[in-house]
Design an enzyme around this catalytic site. Structure first.
Site, PDB file in Angstrom:
ATOM      1  N   ASP A  40      49.680  59.798  60.496  1.00 13.10           N
ATOM      2  CA  ASP A  40      50.701  59.788  61.553  1.00 13.10           C
ATOM      3  C   ASP A  40      51.952  60.561  61.125  1.00 13.10           C
ATOM      4  OD1 ASP A  40      48.978  57.565  61.278  1.00 13.10           O
ATOM      5  OD2 ASP A  40      50.121  56.346  62.678  1.00 13.10           O
ATOM      6  N   ASP A  51      58.775  56.901  60.224  1.00 19.64           N
ATOM      7  CA  ASP A  51      58.732  57.242  61.653  1.00 19.64           C
ATOM      8  C   ASP A  51      60.092  57.659  62.205  1.00 19.64           C
ATOM      9  OD1 ASP A  51      56.009  57.118  62.093  1.00 19.64           O
ATOM     10  OD2 ASP A  51      56.050  54.932  62.294  1.00 19.64           O
TER      11      ASP A  51
HETATM   12  N1  GLY Z   1      52.111  55.449  64.228  1.00 22.31           N
HETATM   13  C1  GLY Z   1      51.579  54.177  64.471  1.00 22.31           C
HETATM   14  C2  GLY Z   1      50.512  54.164  65.488  1.00 22.31           C
HETATM   15  O1  GLY Z   1      50.090  55.211  65.955  1.00 22.31           O
HETATM   16  O2  GLY Z   1      50.085  53.079  65.849  1.00 22.31           O
END
Ligand code: GLY
Length: 376
Positions: free
Chosen positions: A148, A87
Site C-alpha cells: 500500500d 499513510d
Molecule cells: N491501506 C489499507 C487498506 O487498503 O486497507
C-alpha cells in the site's frame, strides 16, 4: 454514462457534507458510514472527494468544506494525532496537497511539505526501508513494509520537485525498488507485506495483514501495486516500474470473475458468500487510466488495457454504483478486512474516491491529486 454517474456522486458528496459537517466517514458494517473525528488512515479520501466535487461543479460550497477539512488536518499533524504510520500520503496528499494544486494557497504547500518530512522520518537507515506501521523498533512491525505504501510515495517525489532537495525522491525510489524486488512474486502476484531484519535489512519473508493467507494475493494490495508502480514510473521514468505495473495489471485482469469486478483475495475460495472488493477494481481503473496516459500510442499493450478499463468501469457504474439510490456511499460491495470480520460487503470511502477519480478523468480529463498537472 459517465456524466450521469458523476452528477449522482457529486450530489451524494454534497448531502454527506451537509448532514455530517465537520466529521469524517469511517469504516462501517451498517451500509451507512460512521461519522467521527480525523484519527484513521482514510480521512483524506473524504477531502479528495470534496475537491473532486469542487473541480466538477465549481461550487464554492465544496471549496469551503475542503478548506475546513484541511484546517483539521493541520491540527492533526501539529498535535501528532495518530500519524505513526506511512499513510501520510493518503491523508495529506488528498487534502493539503490537492488544495495546493487546486487553489495555489501557499499555506497548503507548507503543510504538504511538513507532512512529507514526517513520512521521510519513517525511513529506517539501518534496514533501508520505509516502516509501514508503528513506532521505530516495534517488535512486530519494526521491520515491515507493505505494498500500500507505494501510493504514499508521490508525496515524497513531489516534495523533491518543489524543494529541489533530492532526499525525498531518493527514499521513494529505494522503497519502490525494494517493493519490486520483495513484494512482487515471479508469477506477477504480490505479497501484501514483507519483513526485514530491522538492524541489518536482511529479508526475512512475505506475509499478509488483510489477505486470505500469507502467500495469497490480496486483491487491494495488487491494486495499490498497479497504481503505485505506474505513479513511480511517472516520476522516475524508470521503465522497470512501468513493466511491473503492466504485469501486475495483467495478473489482476486475468483473475477476475465474469462481471470484471474483483473478489477480495485472488486465492480465497469462491462461494455464494465470498465478498467482492469493488474498491480494488476502482483503484485499478485509475491505474489503467494512468498507464494509458503514459504509454505511447503505438504501445502493443494499449488494446488489452483499454478493454480492461472499459469492462471495469461499465461494470462498476451499472452494477456496483448507488446511482439513483438513497445511499451515503458511491460504490457498494467493498471489503476492508474480511478475515478480521470488519467492513464486509459495504461502502469503502477510498473505493468511492477512486471511483470518482476515474470518472472525472474519463469525463473531464482531471487526473486526481498524485502529481502536478503539468508533470509529464
Ligand atoms: N491501506 C489499507 C487498506 O487498503 O486497507
Amino acid at each position: 454514462m459517465w456524466r450521469e454517474a458523476i452528477e449522482d456522486a457529486v450530489g451524494k458528496v454534497r448531502r454527506n457534507l451537509e448532514m455530517h459537517e465537520g466529521a469524517f466517514p469511517h469504516i462501517t458494517n451498517e451500509k451507512r458510514y460512521e461519522w467521527s473525528g480525523n484519527v484513521d488512515w482514510i480521512e483524506g479520501f473524504h477531502t479528495g472527494l470534496t475537491w473532486l466535487s469542487y473541480e466538477y461543479s465549481r461550487d464554492v460550497f465544496f471549496k469551503e468544506q475542503a478548506k475546513r477539512q484541511i484546517a483539521d488536518f493541520k491540527k492533526r499533524l501539529d498535535a501528532k494525532i495518530s500519524i505513526e504510520h506511512h499513510d501520510i500520503g493518503f491523508l495529506f496528499g488528498l487534502s493539503a496537497l490537492a488544495g495546493w494544486f487546486v487553489e495555489r494557497d501557499g499555506s497548503y504547500q507548507v503543510l504538504s511539505l511538513k507532512a512529507a518530512d514526517h513520512l521521510l522520518g519513517r525511513w529506517r537507515e539501518q534496514g533501508s526501508f520505509l516502516q509501514a506501521w508503528g513506532p521505530e523498533n516495534d517488535e512486530l512491525n519494526g521491520g515491515r513494509i507493505i505494498i500500500d505504501c507505494l501510493m504514499n510515495l508521490p508525496l515524497l517525489y513531489w516534495a523533491s520537485e518543489v524543494t529541489g532537495k533530492p532526499r525525498y525522491a531518493e527514499v521513494a525510489r529505494k522503497q519502490v525498488e525494494l517493493s519490486r524486488r520483495y513484494l512482487v512474486r515471479g508469477d506477477d502476484s504480490s505479497y501484501h507485506t514483507f519483513y526485514f531484519n530491522r538492524e541489518t535489512g536482511e529479508p526475512l519473508g512475505g506475509g499478509t495483514h488483510q489477505g486470505y493467507t500469507d502467500g495469497s494475493t490480496w486483491t487491494r494490495g495488487q491494486a495499490w501495486g498497479i497504481y503505485g508502480f505506474v505513479l513511480s514510473y511517472r516520476y522516475t521514468k524508470d521503465a522497470a516500474f512501468l513493466t511491473t505495473a503492466k504485469r501486475l495489471l495483467s495478473y489482476f485482469l486475468e483473475h477476475l470473475p465474469e462481471d470484471h469486478v474483483a473478489y477480495w483475495d485472488f486465492n480465497a475460495p469462491i462461494t455464494a458468500d465470498t465478498s467482492r472488493d469493488s474498491s480494488a477494481s476502482a483503484i485499478t481503473a485509475c491505474g489503467m487510466l494512468e498507464l494509458l496516459e503514459l504509454l505511447p500510442e503505438d504501445d502493443a499493450d494499449r488494446g488489452w488495457i483499454k478493454q480492461g478499463l472499459d469492462q471495469t468501469m461499465r461494470s462498476l457504474v451499472s452494477s456496483y454504483a448507488t446511482i439513483g439510490e438513497e445511499a451515503e456511499g458511491l460504490l457498494k460491495h467493498g471489503s476492508y478486512h474480511v478475515r478480521g470480520n470488519n467492513g464486509l460487503d459495504d461502502y469503502m470511502i477510498w473505493g468511492d474516491y477512486y471511483y470518482l477519480e476515474a470518472l472525472m478523468r474519463l469525463e473531464r480529463g482531471i487526473s486526481g491529486y498524485w502529481y502536478e498537472r503539468d508533470n509529464k
